[in-house]
Structures are given as structure tokens and as C-alpha cells.
Design a protein around this motif. Structure first.
Motif, mmCIF file in Angstrom:
data_model
loop_
_atom_site.group_PDB
_atom_site.id
_atom_site.type_symbol
_atom_site.label_atom_id
_atom_site.label_comp_id
_atom_site.label_asym_id
_atom_site.label_seq_id
_atom_site.Cartn_x
_atom_site.Cartn_y
_atom_site.Cartn_z
ATOM 1 N N ARG A 6 0.880 -1.162 0.000
ATOM 2 C CA ARG A 6 0.000 0.000 0.000
ATOM 3 C C ARG A 6 0.912 1.204 0.000
ATOM 4 O O ARG A 6 1.748 1.350 0.879
ATOM 5 C CB ARG A 6 -0.895 0.021 1.236
ATOM 6 N N SER A 7 0.750 2.005 -0.994
ATOM 7 C CA SER A 7 1.624 3.152 -1.124
ATOM 8 C C SER A 7 1.184 4.268 -0.196
ATOM 9 O O SER A 7 -0.001 4.536 -0.038
ATOM 10 C CB SER A 7 1.618 3.651 -2.565
ATOM 11 N N SER A 8 2.148 4.900 0.417
ATOM 12 C CA SER A 8 1.862 6.064 1.244
ATOM 13 C C SER A 8 2.159 7.345 0.479
ATOM 14 O O SER A 8 2.023 8.428 1.004
ATOM 15 C CB SER A 8 2.700 6.018 2.524
ATOM 16 N N GLU A 9 2.552 7.182 -0.777
ATOM 17 C CA GLU A 9 2.868 8.334 -1.623
ATOM 18 C C GLU A 9 1.598 9.102 -1.963
ATOM 19 O O GLU A 9 0.529 8.530 -2.097
ATOM 20 C CB GLU A 9 3.517 7.874 -2.927
ATOM 21 N N TRP A 68 10.092 -6.266 -12.908
ATOM 22 C CA TRP A 68 9.015 -6.212 -11.916
ATOM 23 C C TRP A 68 9.366 -5.224 -10.808
ATOM 24 O O TRP A 68 8.516 -4.467 -10.347
ATOM 25 C CB TRP A 68 8.718 -7.591 -11.332
ATOM 26 N N GLU A 69 10.633 -5.177 -10.397
ATOM 27 C CA GLU A 69 11.039 -4.224 -9.360
ATOM 28 C C GLU A 69 10.825 -2.791 -9.840
ATOM 29 O O GLU A 69 10.316 -1.946 -9.102
ATOM 30 C CB GLU A 69 12.502 -4.440 -8.989
ATOM 31 N N LYS A 70 11.209 -2.512 -11.080
ATOM 32 C CA LYS A 70 11.007 -1.165 -11.636
ATOM 33 C C LYS A 70 9.531 -0.802 -11.700
ATOM 34 O O LYS A 70 9.133 0.313 -11.351
ATOM 35 C CB LYS A 70 11.613 -1.066 -13.031
ATOM 36 N N VAL A 71 8.706 -1.759 -12.163
ATOM 37 C CA VAL A 71 7.269 -1.499 -12.274
ATOM 38 C C VAL A 71 6.658 -1.314 -10.886
ATOM 39 O O VAL A 71 5.853 -0.408 -10.666
ATOM 40 C CB VAL A 71 6.560 -2.632 -13.051
ATOM 41 N N SER A 72 7.063 -2.147 -9.948
ATOM 42 C CA SER A 72 6.561 -2.042 -8.583
ATOM 43 C C SER A 72 6.912 -0.687 -7.972
ATOM 44 O O SER A 72 6.074 -0.040 -7.334
ATOM 45 C CB SER A 72 7.148 -3.186 -7.748
ATOM 46 N N GLU A 73 8.139 -0.240 -8.193
ATOM 47 C CA GLU A 73 8.565 1.080 -7.697
ATOM 48 C C GLU A 73 7.801 2.199 -8.393
ATOM 49 O O GLU A 73 7.439 3.195 -7.768
ATOM 50 C CB GLU A 73 10.067 1.252 -7.884
ATOM 51 N N TRP A 74 7.560 2.042 -9.686
ATOM 52 C CA TRP A 74 6.797 3.043 -10.442
ATOM 53 C C TRP A 74 5.380 3.140 -9.884
ATOM 54 O O TRP A 74 4.862 4.241 -9.697
ATOM 55 C CB TRP A 74 6.785 2.658 -11.922
ATOM 56 N N LEU A 75 4.765 1.997 -9.612
ATOM 57 C CA LEU A 75 3.419 1.990 -9.038
ATOM 58 C C LEU A 75 3.410 2.687 -7.683
ATOM 59 O O LEU A 75 2.537 3.518 -7.409
ATOM 60 C CB LEU A 75 2.893 0.559 -8.904
ATOM 61 N N ALA A 76 4.375 2.366 -6.836
ATOM 62 C CA ALA A 76 4.459 2.991 -5.516
ATOM 63 C C ALA A 76 4.659 4.499 -5.643
ATOM 64 O O ALA A 76 4.045 5.276 -4.903
ATOM 65 C CB ALA A 76 5.595 2.365 -4.713
ATOM 66 N N GLY A 77 5.485 4.906 -6.580
ATOM 67 C CA GLY A 77 5.732 6.325 -6.795
ATOM 68 C C GLY A 77 4.504 7.090 -7.244
ATOM 69 O O GLY A 77 4.377 8.284 -6.991
ATOM 70 N N ARG A 78 3.599 6.389 -7.914
ATOM 71 C CA ARG A 78 2.350 7.009 -8.355
ATOM 72 C C ARG A 78 1.254 6.885 -7.302
ATOM 73 O O ARG A 78 0.145 7.346 -7.510
ATOM 74 C CB ARG A 78 1.863 6.370 -9.651
ATOM 75 N N GLY A 79 1.561 6.215 -6.189
ATOM 76 C CA GLY A 79 0.558 6.057 -5.139
ATOM 77 C C GLY A 79 -0.458 4.974 -5.441
ATOM 78 O O GLY A 79 -1.566 4.997 -4.942
ATOM 79 N N VAL A 80 -0.069 3.997 -6.274
ATOM 80 C CA VAL A 80 -0.987 2.913 -6.679
ATOM 81 C C VAL A 80 -0.742 1.698 -5.783
ATOM 82 O O VAL A 80 0.372 1.196 -5.684
ATOM 83 C CB VAL A 80 -0.772 2.531 -8.153
#
Length: 85
Positions: A6-9, A68-80
């Protein structure tokens, strides 16, 4: 069903910067990959969550862990938030 992360971004972001990050990530991924499709889908819908089957996550972790790590980080960065089913 489980939440992988769960992103806190905050989801507010400068549009041009987000588009540049997305374009850079898509350029790094294989254009025909499921990960690229996921990025395009999340970009279009702009929802605060995405539902991903656990089998897909396991496959990405095995086949393309760096992608997958890059995509996961991208999702977190967008708050997804990733919801694993």
C-alpha cells in the motif's frame, strides 16, 4: 486477496514529470511484455489501486525480477496500491 504493498505516496504529481517517468520505464521494458501492458493500463485509468493475480506476480519475479522491481517502484511512486488475488 492480499495487498502486496500500500503506497503512502501522494497521488498528486506534475503531469509532465509522471509522463516522462512512464515513457522512460516503457522504453526499458520489452514492448510486448505484460509489464508494459500493465504500465499502459494503469496510466490510462489513473486508479489508486490495481488488481494483479498472484501467479502473474510470481511469473514476473521469476522471468524478469528487475523489470518487476522497476514497475513495482513506479506503481508505488504514483501512489498505486497493488491488490494481489
Amino acid at each position: 486477496m492480499a495487498i502486496v504493498h500500500r503506497s503512502s505516496e501522494q497521488r498528486s504529481d506534475v503531469t509532465g514529470y509522471a509522463a516522462t517517468q512512464t515513457a522512460q520505464l516503457l522504453a526499458e521494458l520489452s514492448p510486448n511484455s505484460d509489464l508494459a501492458w500493465l504500465i499502459e493500463r494503469v496510466s490510462r485509468t489513473d486508479l489508486p489501486w490495481v488488481v494483479i493475480p498472484g501467479a502473474a506476480i510470481a511469473a514476473w519475479e521469476g522471468r524478469d525480477p528487475a523489470g518487476w522491481e522497476k514497475v513495482s517502484e513506479w506503481l508505488a511512486g504514483r501512489g498505486v496500491t497493488i491488490v494481489r488475488i
